[in-house]
Design a protein around this motif. Structure first.
Motif, PDB file in Angstrom:
ATOM      1  N   HIS A 164       1.236  -1.311   0.335  1.00  0.00           N
ATOM      2  CA  HIS A 164       0.026   0.207   0.030  1.00  0.00           C
ATOM      3  C   HIS A 164       0.598   1.115   0.424  1.00  0.00           C
ATOM      4  O   HIS A 164       1.844   1.325   0.993  1.00  0.00           O
ATOM      5  N   ARG A 165       0.303   2.002  -0.404  1.00  0.00           N
ATOM      6  CA  ARG A 165       0.859   3.732  -0.215  1.00  0.00           C
ATOM      7  C   ARG A 165       0.307   3.925   1.442  1.00  0.00           C
ATOM      8  O   ARG A 165      -1.104   4.206   1.589  1.00  0.00           O
ATOM      9  N   ILE A 166       1.440   4.441   1.636  1.00  0.00           N
ATOM     10  CA  ILE A 166       0.515   4.929   3.780  1.00  0.00           C
ATOM     11  C   ILE A 166       1.070   6.056   3.500  1.00  0.00           C
ATOM     12  O   ILE A 166       1.718   7.515   2.638  1.00  0.00           O
ATOM     13  N   VAL A 167      -0.086   7.209   4.159  1.00  0.00           N
ATOM     14  CA  VAL A 167      -0.959   7.883   4.423  1.00  0.00           C
ATOM     15  C   VAL A 167      -0.724   7.998   6.372  1.00  0.00           C
ATOM     16  O   VAL A 167      -1.430   6.896   6.351  1.00  0.00           O
ATOM     17  N   LEU A 168       0.610   8.757   7.059  1.00  0.00           N
ATOM     18  CA  LEU A 168       0.516   8.711   8.034  1.00  0.00           C
ATOM     19  C   LEU A 168      -0.295   9.500   9.094  1.00  0.00           C
ATOM     20  O   LEU A 168       0.088  10.973   7.883  1.00  0.00           O
ATOM     21  N   ALA A 169      -0.705   9.939   9.892  1.00  0.00           N
ATOM     22  CA  ALA A 169      -1.417  11.002  10.218  1.00  0.00           C
ATOM     23  C   ALA A 169      -1.243  11.046  12.194  1.00  0.00           C
ATOM     24  O   ALA A 169      -0.804  10.235  12.528  1.00  0.00           O
ATOM     25  N   ASP A 170      -0.586  12.279  12.299  1.00  0.00           N
ATOM     26  CA  ASP A 170       0.171  12.329  13.852  1.00  0.00           C
ATOM     27  C   ASP A 170      -0.509  14.432  13.648  1.00  0.00           C
ATOM     28  O   ASP A 170      -0.774  15.073  13.594  1.00  0.00           O
ATOM     29  N   VAL A 171      -1.053  14.362  15.626  1.00  0.00           N
ATOM     30  CA  VAL A 171      -1.008  15.404  15.780  1.00  0.00           C
ATOM     31  C   VAL A 171       0.281  16.307  15.893  1.00  0.00           C
ATOM     32  O   VAL A 171       0.503  17.669  15.884  1.00  0.00           O
ATOM     33  N   SER A 172       1.322  15.719  15.607  1.00  0.00           N
ATOM     34  CA  SER A 172       2.738  16.323  15.633  1.00  0.00           C
ATOM     35  C   SER A 172       3.838  16.697  14.298  1.00  0.00           C
ATOM     36  O   SER A 172       3.868  15.580  14.276  1.00  0.00           O
ATOM     37  N   GLN A 173       3.995  17.649  13.652  1.00  0.00           N
ATOM     38  CA  GLN A 173       4.738  17.866  12.370  1.00  0.00           C
ATOM     39  C   GLN A 173       6.065  17.045  12.834  1.00  0.00           C
ATOM     40  O   GLN A 173       7.078  16.581  11.593  1.00  0.00           O
ATOM     41  N   GLU A 174       6.768  17.335  13.152  1.00  0.00           N
ATOM     42  CA  GLU A 174       8.336  16.694  13.812  1.00  0.00           C
ATOM     43  C   GLU A 174       8.243  14.675  13.746  1.00  0.00           C
ATOM     44  O   GLU A 174       8.724  14.441  13.259  1.00  0.00           O
ATOM     45  N   ARG A 175       6.769  14.743  14.227  1.00  0.00           N
ATOM     46  CA  ARG A 175       7.186  13.309  14.637  1.00  0.00           C
ATOM     47  C   ARG A 175       7.141  12.722  13.358  1.00  0.00           C
ATOM     48  O   ARG A 175       7.160  11.354  12.952  1.00  0.00           O
ATOM     49  N   VAL A 176       5.334  13.362  12.790  1.00  0.00           N
ATOM     50  CA  VAL A 176       5.321  12.561  11.210  1.00  0.00           C
ATOM     51  C   VAL A 176       6.410  12.729  10.476  1.00  0.00           C
ATOM     52  O   VAL A 176       6.113  11.399   9.644  1.00  0.00           O
ATOM     53  N   LEU A 227      13.340   2.127   4.273  1.00  0.00           N
ATOM     54  CA  LEU A 227      12.504   1.237   3.781  1.00  0.00           C
ATOM     55  C   LEU A 227      12.481   0.885   2.132  1.00  0.00           C
ATOM     56  O   LEU A 227      12.154   0.057   2.319  1.00  0.00           O
ATOM     57  N   GLY A 228      12.746   2.056   2.095  1.00  0.00           N
ATOM     58  CA  GLY A 228      11.773   1.803   0.293  1.00  0.00           C
ATOM     59  C   GLY A 228      10.285   2.134   0.507  1.00  0.00           C
ATOM     60  O   GLY A 228      10.281   1.173  -0.777  1.00  0.00           O
ATOM     61  N   LEU A 229       9.263   2.096   1.036  1.00  0.00           N
ATOM     62  CA  LEU A 229       7.993   2.686   1.459  1.00  0.00           C
ATOM     63  C   LEU A 229       7.552   3.551   1.050  1.00  0.00           C
ATOM     64  O   LEU A 229       8.338   4.805   0.622  1.00  0.00           O
ATOM     65  N   ASP A 230       6.604   3.551  -0.133  1.00  0.00           N
ATOM     66  CA  ASP A 230       6.016   5.427  -0.561  1.00  0.00           C
ATOM     67  C   ASP A 230       4.743   5.393   0.223  1.00  0.00           C
ATOM     68  O   ASP A 230       4.143   5.126   0.830  1.00  0.00           O
ATOM     69  N   ALA A 231       5.896   6.885   1.054  1.00  0.00           N
ATOM     70  CA  ALA A 231       4.938   7.039   2.099  1.00  0.00           C
ATOM     71  C   ALA A 231       4.748   8.847   2.117  1.00  0.00           C
ATOM     72  O   ALA A 231       5.688   9.398   2.029  1.00  0.00           O
ATOM     73  N   SER A 232       3.652   9.139   2.721  1.00  0.00           N
ATOM     74  CA  SER A 232       3.612  10.334   2.658  1.00  0.00           C
ATOM     75  C   SER A 232       3.115  10.710   4.374  1.00  0.00           C
ATOM     76  O   SER A 232       2.460   9.977   4.850  1.00  0.00           O
ATOM     77  N   GLY A 233       2.898  11.933   5.061  1.00  0.00           N
ATOM     78  CA  GLY A 233       2.465  12.061   6.460  1.00  0.00           C
ATOM     79  C   GLY A 233       1.623  13.558   6.229  1.00  0.00           C
ATOM     80  O   GLY A 233       1.997  13.986   5.777  1.00  0.00           O
ATOM     81  N   VAL A 234       0.569  13.397   7.260  1.00  0.00           N
ATOM     82  CA  VAL A 234      -0.237  14.730   7.423  1.00  0.00           C
ATOM     83  C   VAL A 234      -0.638  15.090   9.017  1.00  0.00           C
ATOM     84  O   VAL A 234      -0.851  14.223   9.541  1.00  0.00           O
ATOM     85  N   VAL A 235      -0.626  15.848   9.023  1.00  0.00           N
ATOM     86  CA  VAL A 235      -0.750  16.542  10.659  1.00  0.00           C
ATOM     87  C   VAL A 235      -2.197  17.064  10.589  1.00  0.00           C
ATOM     88  O   VAL A 235      -2.843  17.525   9.918  1.00  0.00           O
TER      89      VAL A 235
END
Length: 279
Positions: free
Chosen positions: A25-37, A47-55
């Protein structure tokens, strides 16, 4: 490649689940902290994974809607693992109820908006949600989650505030997680009409930052009753979360899966009361 959204994905079992689901899967992470994201996304990319993040603030429906809009811009959101939450040591009873209960409603509703055949939602509950006798569950208050979320939150807070101040955070946590289990069961029919699934998973005592924070407030004591006398590893529950959110268990919905090392199986009434007081 299809997309999986993982809330609370910047650490603990959320990040461990992302590493497994990122294989297909393409991963979209969510967390309340920009630094942690940013740190978590960097780890996944390494790790070679397709990932992005959203606060994202899951207590804010508009923020949750923006999260899902961002995730859908990458393609179909096939799976959601909602692992974001807080424990008794992390805030007031009001905050715990808002994040754990209202946050779950917001994420579920956002997913329901475009859910289709083969999609899956996995809400993370807790063994604490199993320690409250079903007869004491405020189901009339729970029902408000479908009609008036603001009134639902107000009524829930009012119930908790009837209790002694010292026990409110622990009781709020147990009640909020019992609600997650109940709500996931109830929402399964609506998702089923679209060919989608909803499952909740209830971890016991796990070796995460949150789990260790609660070690002196009940989670450590639980190990006395467990069949496996140790904390679980985040990767162990992540395997269950990823499986439930995958496309293989296509007939699994409307239920809760307890991943607690055999703790509840070893609890008697006296033990349940003792632990519930400590949560």
């Amino acid at each position: 490649m299809e997309t999986a959204v993982i809330t609370g994905g910047a650490g603990g079992m959320g990040l461990a689940t992302a590493k497994i689901m990122g294989r297909d899967h393409r991963i979209v992470l969510a967390d309340v902290s920009q630094e942690r994201v940013d740190a978590a996304v960097k780890e996944l990319l390494a790790l070679g994974l397709d990932a992005s993040g959203v606060v994202c603030d899951i207590t804010d429906r508009a923020s949750v809607d923006r999260l899902f809009a961002s995730a859908r811009s990458h393609g179909r959101v096939r799976a959601v693992v909602h692992a974001a939450g807080v424990s008794p040591q992390m805030g007031s009873a009001e905050l715990i109820l808002r994040i754990n209960a209202v946050g779950t409603i917001n994420v579920t509703r956002a997913f329901l908006g475009t859910a289709g055949a083969g999609d899956a939602l996995v809400n993370v509950a807790s063994i604490a949600g199993h320690l409250q006798p079903a007869v004491l569950e405020p189901t009339r208050t729970y029902q408000l989650a479908f009609a008036d979320v603001a009134k639902f939150e107000q009524r829930f807070v009012r119930l908790v505030n009837l209790l002694p101040k010292k026990v409110r955070p622990g009781c709020a946590y147990s009640m909020s997680k019992a609600f997650v289990i109940w709500y996931t069961r109830r929402i399964a029919a609506a998702l089923g009409q679209r060919g989608a699934r909803a499952v909740s998973v209830s971890p016991g005592s796990f070796d995460t930052a949150m789990g260790r924070l609660e070690e002196r407030s009940g989670s450590g004591e639980m190990l006395e009753f467990a069949a496996l006398k140790r904390f679980g590893a985040p990767e162990e529950v992540a395997e269950v979360l990823a499986f439930c959110a995958g496309d293989k268990p296509g007939y699994l919905t409307g239920t809760d899966i307890l991943v607690d090392g055999g703790t509840k199986a070893g609890l008697n009434i006296k033990g349940m009361i003792a632990i519930a007081r400590g949560l």
